[in-house]
Scaffold this motif. Structure first.
Motif, short mmCIF file in Angstrom:
data_model
loop_
_atom_site.label_atom_id
_atom_site.label_comp_id
_atom_site.label_asym_id
_atom_site.label_seq_id
_atom_site.Cartn_x
_atom_site.Cartn_y
_atom_site.Cartn_z
N TYR A 29 41.05 38.79 27.96
CA TYR A 29 41.72 38.66 29.25
C TYR A 29 40.87 37.83 30.21
O TYR A 29 41.38 36.99 30.95
CB TYR A 29 42.00 40.04 29.85
CG TYR A 29 42.71 39.98 31.16
CD1 TYR A 29 44.03 39.52 31.23
CD2 TYR A 29 42.08 40.34 32.34
CE1 TYR A 29 44.70 39.44 32.45
CE2 TYR A 29 42.74 40.26 33.56
CZ TYR A 29 44.05 39.82 33.60
OH TYR A 29 44.70 39.74 34.80
N ALA A 30 39.54 38.07 30.17
CA ALA A 30 38.65 37.32 31.05
C ALA A 30 38.64 35.84 30.67
O ALA A 30 38.54 34.96 31.53
CB ALA A 30 37.24 37.89 31.00
N ALA A 32 41.21 34.21 29.38
CA ALA A 32 42.46 33.66 29.90
C ALA A 32 42.32 33.37 31.40
O ALA A 32 42.73 32.31 31.89
CB ALA A 32 43.60 34.64 29.65
N ARG A 33 41.74 34.33 32.11
CA ARG A 33 41.57 34.15 33.56
C ARG A 33 40.65 32.99 33.87
O ARG A 33 40.87 32.23 34.80
CB ARG A 33 40.99 35.43 34.17
CG ARG A 33 42.06 36.40 34.62
CD ARG A 33 41.46 37.60 35.27
NE ARG A 33 40.45 37.23 36.28
CZ ARG A 33 40.13 38.00 37.31
NH1 ARG A 33 40.74 39.13 37.49
NH2 ARG A 33 39.20 37.64 38.15
N ARG A 34 39.59 32.88 33.05
CA ARG A 34 38.61 31.82 33.31
C ARG A 34 39.25 30.45 33.11
O ARG A 34 39.04 29.54 33.90
CB ARG A 34 37.40 32.01 32.41
CG ARG A 34 36.35 30.98 32.66
CD ARG A 34 34.95 31.43 32.36
NE ARG A 34 34.03 30.30 32.59
CZ ARG A 34 33.52 29.99 33.76
NH1 ARG A 34 33.78 30.73 34.80
NH2 ARG A 34 32.72 28.95 33.90
N GLN A 36 42.35 29.73 33.36
CA GLN A 36 43.30 29.55 34.46
C GLN A 36 42.57 29.15 35.76
O GLN A 36 42.96 28.22 36.44
CB GLN A 36 44.04 30.86 34.66
CG GLN A 36 45.28 30.76 35.51
CD GLN A 36 45.81 32.16 35.82
OE1 GLN A 36 45.37 33.16 35.26
NE2 GLN A 36 46.75 32.21 36.72
N GLN A 37 41.47 29.87 36.04
CA GLN A 37 40.77 29.62 37.29
C GLN A 37 40.05 28.29 37.29
O GLN A 37 40.13 27.54 38.26
CB GLN A 37 39.75 30.74 37.56
CG GLN A 37 40.39 32.02 38.04
CD GLN A 37 39.37 33.14 38.22
OE1 GLN A 37 38.21 33.01 37.88
NE2 GLN A 37 39.83 34.26 38.75
N THR A 38 39.33 28.00 36.17
CA THR A 38 38.54 26.78 36.18
C THR A 38 39.42 25.54 36.11
O THR A 38 39.02 24.47 36.54
CB THR A 38 37.50 26.76 35.03
OG1 THR A 38 38.16 27.12 33.84
CG2 THR A 38 36.37 27.71 35.29
N GLU A 46 49.87 30.25 26.99
CA GLU A 46 50.59 31.50 26.70
C GLU A 46 49.53 32.50 26.26
O GLU A 46 48.85 32.28 25.26
CB GLU A 46 51.63 31.29 25.61
CG GLU A 46 52.50 32.52 25.46
CD GLU A 46 53.67 32.29 24.53
OE1 GLU A 46 53.42 32.24 23.31
OE2 GLU A 46 54.80 32.16 25.01
N GLU A 47 49.32 33.55 27.05
CA GLU A 47 48.12 34.36 26.89
C GLU A 47 47.97 34.94 25.49
O GLU A 47 46.88 35.07 24.97
CB GLU A 47 48.10 35.45 27.96
CG GLU A 47 47.94 34.84 29.35
CD GLU A 47 47.98 35.86 30.47
OE1 GLU A 47 48.10 37.07 30.18
OE2 GLU A 47 47.91 35.44 31.63
N GLY A 48 49.11 35.28 24.88
CA GLY A 48 49.04 35.87 23.55
C GLY A 48 48.44 34.92 22.52
O GLY A 48 47.80 35.34 21.56
#
Lengths: 114, 512
Positions: A29-30, A32-34, A36-38, A46-48
């Motif tokens: 999850y981190a 995916a977030r990274r 997205q953020q960077t 698609e996170e899966g």
């Protein structure tokens, strides 16, 4: 730069994962977030789809995985780069730089020629 | 076997995990992702339902992802298994055909027997004398609850559940999603052991899909455990003897939390354990199993101990404690601390194995003297062990543990001072987690000082995300570096505690 989100180019997800893990161990999850953020929300993953890619990298020995406590006080699977993974990340990053700058040169040349 | 090598297949699987463990890990990992997304969505202002829907939309098809992960993790193993199976089939074709015929005949008899049992149950209900509770009405505590299929309302029903016989229950599972199957099984469990378990036994083998049977075992197990029903182990037995390995796997994962043994690859061992706890209450069975666990650990050394450690990476007491047992005390009384000290001295253990042993020790919540004596010297050990010690101090330590944790974080930052972005500094994550667990508000100034001294991503994330978010209520953000936190400290220190009102952040040197 348009504001809309862009689907990932084929083959780039592994590089993004390896690059995200270069700074230290993260759970899926981190990661995916990274990404997205960077990418400032430009790249849309698609996170899966992260997980089959992570498991393939684990199988190839490019990342190690270990279960540990997460920030939400739950058990999470943390991935980290192996020595081979770090080398692979550098190779893939260099390849990407070369290809993207070559494509960029072609596009600029075409624009001038047009 | 050389032809296997030519196919690029391993001669034996290098992964020590069982298929069930792989399935569970994939399930847990994907569930964790969805839960985190839901949590963040809710924090961003969404309703629970919207948050869940958005999380599922972003994730994509969970089943497809699960299948792909499974294929990646088990592909080689499944390929070897299939090749073996084909070879065996060629040699034993005639025997297999005969076995298939026998199986079909047995299955047909089983179905007939089930149908006869259901008919008999209906007949028995119809013949019950009127002096006893009305036909189809069962007693649960002080409540009379109707479950008959004739639709007649129960005479004293205070809390009616829909009337249903075994076939009707079975129909609830047919074509049900896993959520609906779970809900239906939970409803059936309300009938209790005496009335519900015979129905469960009558229908369980006839429930068609693996997923539905898994959910039925799960729902019944949780219901039986939380209501301290007497048939917890009987419910698990249904799953453990299921025809499908995946259902068995789920059942054995629950058995593991009560027996402290992994029987997924040792069915004979499971039968022996069941025999050993026969006639005991669930609480006594758990305590006996806890004592047996300690005795077993004490007797193992080297490779055998490492094998046992792999089987039981984490002692999870939640299920046993829900049932009213205290396995931590039982293990302490049986000498787990001494067994752990012995294990930690075993030269055959690597960092990961030692980390598991340290986790065991924390699980039984020993006193301060023991934690200080056994764990603090290990803060100087390898990173994997030191991380485990930090997590253990967070789980089982008290305020006294804050200082050693901060010292450990400082030492880890110094050790990783040359790394790009503090890469690999797992200790920072564990210290952060432990400080949050201890609600160590007094550690906030030193944690900020550490981030200010080492502005790498690992420190910002490890201490910022894991510790400061929980201790200060400030939501983690990558842009919160040392300077940002120092400024925050100046503006908010008095709010945390009056004694911090004029406290300056300590100066931290990393010796670069």
């Amino acid at each position: 730069m348009p504001d809309s989100k862009i689907e990932l180019l084929p083959g780039t997800l592994e590089l993004l994962i390896l690059k995200s893990l270069a700074i230290g161990p993260l759970h899926g999850y981190a990661i995916a977030r990274r990404i997205q953020q960077t990418s400032q929300d430009v790249l849309q993953v698609e996170e899966g789809s992260l997980y089959p890619a992570l498991h393939r990298l684990e199988k190839r020995g490019l990342v190690d995985a270990e279960w540990g406590p997460s920030e939400a006080n739950r058990r999470a699977k943390f991935y980290r780069l192996t020595k081979d993974g770090r080398a692979e990340q550098r190779v893939q990053e260099e390849t990407w730089e070369r290809v993207s700058s070559a494509v960029s040169r072609v596009l600029k040349a075409s624009a001038k020629g047009a | 076997m050389s032809f296997l090598r030519t196919l690029g297949l391993p001669l034996r699987p290098s992964d020590p995990r069982t298929v069930r463990e792989v399935d569970d890990e994939i399930h847990d990992e994907l569930e964790f992702h969805l839960a985190m997304r839901v949590r963040d969505n809710v924090a961003a202002g969404m309703s629970e339902d919207d948050a869940r829907r958005d999380a599922e939309r972003r994730f994509g098809d969970v089943d497809v992802v699960r299948r792909e992960c499974r294929k990646t993790q088990l592909g080689d193993r499944l390929m070897v298994q299939r090749l073996s199976l084909v070879l065996m089939l060629v040699v034993l074709a005639a025997v297999v055909a005969l076995a298939a015929q026998t199986w079909s005949a047995q299955r047909a008899s089983e179905d007939s027997l089930m149908a006869m049992r259901a008919d008999l149950a209906r007949l028995t209900d119809a013949l019950k004398p009127s002096a006893s509770p009305p036909s189809g009405v069962v007693r649960i505590g002080d409540d009379l609850v109707e479950y008959a299929s004739d639709g007649t309302p129960g005479t004293a029903s205070r809390r009616a559940i829909p009337p249903c016989d075994p076939d009707c229950w079975l129909a609830k599972f047919r074509d049900a999603s896993w959520r609906d199957a779970f809900a239906a099984a939970g409803e059936m469990a309300k009938l209790g052991c005496e009335d519900g378990l015979p129905i469960l036994r009558a229908v369980f083998a006839r429930i068609e899909t693996v997923q539905q049977r898994q959910q039925v075992v799960k729902a019944w197990f949780f219901a039986a455990l939380n209501r301290r029903m007497t048939c917890v182990l009987d419910v698990l037995d249904l799953g453990a003897t299921d025809r499908d390995l995946a259902v068995q796997g789920w059942a054995f994962s629950y058995v593991k939390d009560l027996a402290f043994r992994d029987f997924s690859g040792d069915y004979e061992g499971y039968l022996a354990w069941r025999a050993s706890v026969e006639g005991l209450s669930l609480v006594d069975a758990v305590h006996a199993s806890a004592r047996a666990f300690v005795e077993r650990v004490r007797a193992l050394h080297g490779a055998e101990l490492v094998k046992a450690l792999r089987e039981m990476k984490r002692l999870d007491f939640r299920a046993a404690e829900n049932a009213g047992a205290d396995p931590a005390a039982a293990m302490r009384d049986a000498g787990l601390v001494d067994a752990v000290v012995l294990a930690l001295a075993d030269p055959g253990l690597d960092g990961d194995a030692r980390a598991t042993v340290v986790g065991w020790l924390a699980s039984v919540r020993p006193d301060r003297e023991t934690l200080e004596r056994v764990l603090l010297p290990l803060l100087d050990a390898d990173e994997s062990t030191a991380s485990a010690v930090c997590r253990a101090l967070g789980t089982a330590g008290g305020e006294w543990a804050i200082e050693p944790l901060l010292t450990c974080a400082h030492r880890a930052l110094v050790a990783h001072a040359g790394d790009a972005d503090g890469a690999g500094n797992a200790v920072a994550f564990s210290v952060g987690d432990a400080l949050a667990e201890l609600r160590a508000t007094s550690a906030v100034p030193m944690v900020i000082a550490l981030i200010r001294a080492d502005d790498t991503y690992a420190t910002k994330y490890g201490l910022g995300y894991f510790a400061l978010e929980k201790l200060t209520g400030v939501r983690y953000d990558e842009s919160h570096d040392g300077a940002w936190w120092a400024d925050w400290w100046t503006k908010n220190r008095a709010r945390i505690s009056p004694e911090f009102a004029s406290l300056e952040l300590p100066a931290v040197e990393l010796g670069r």
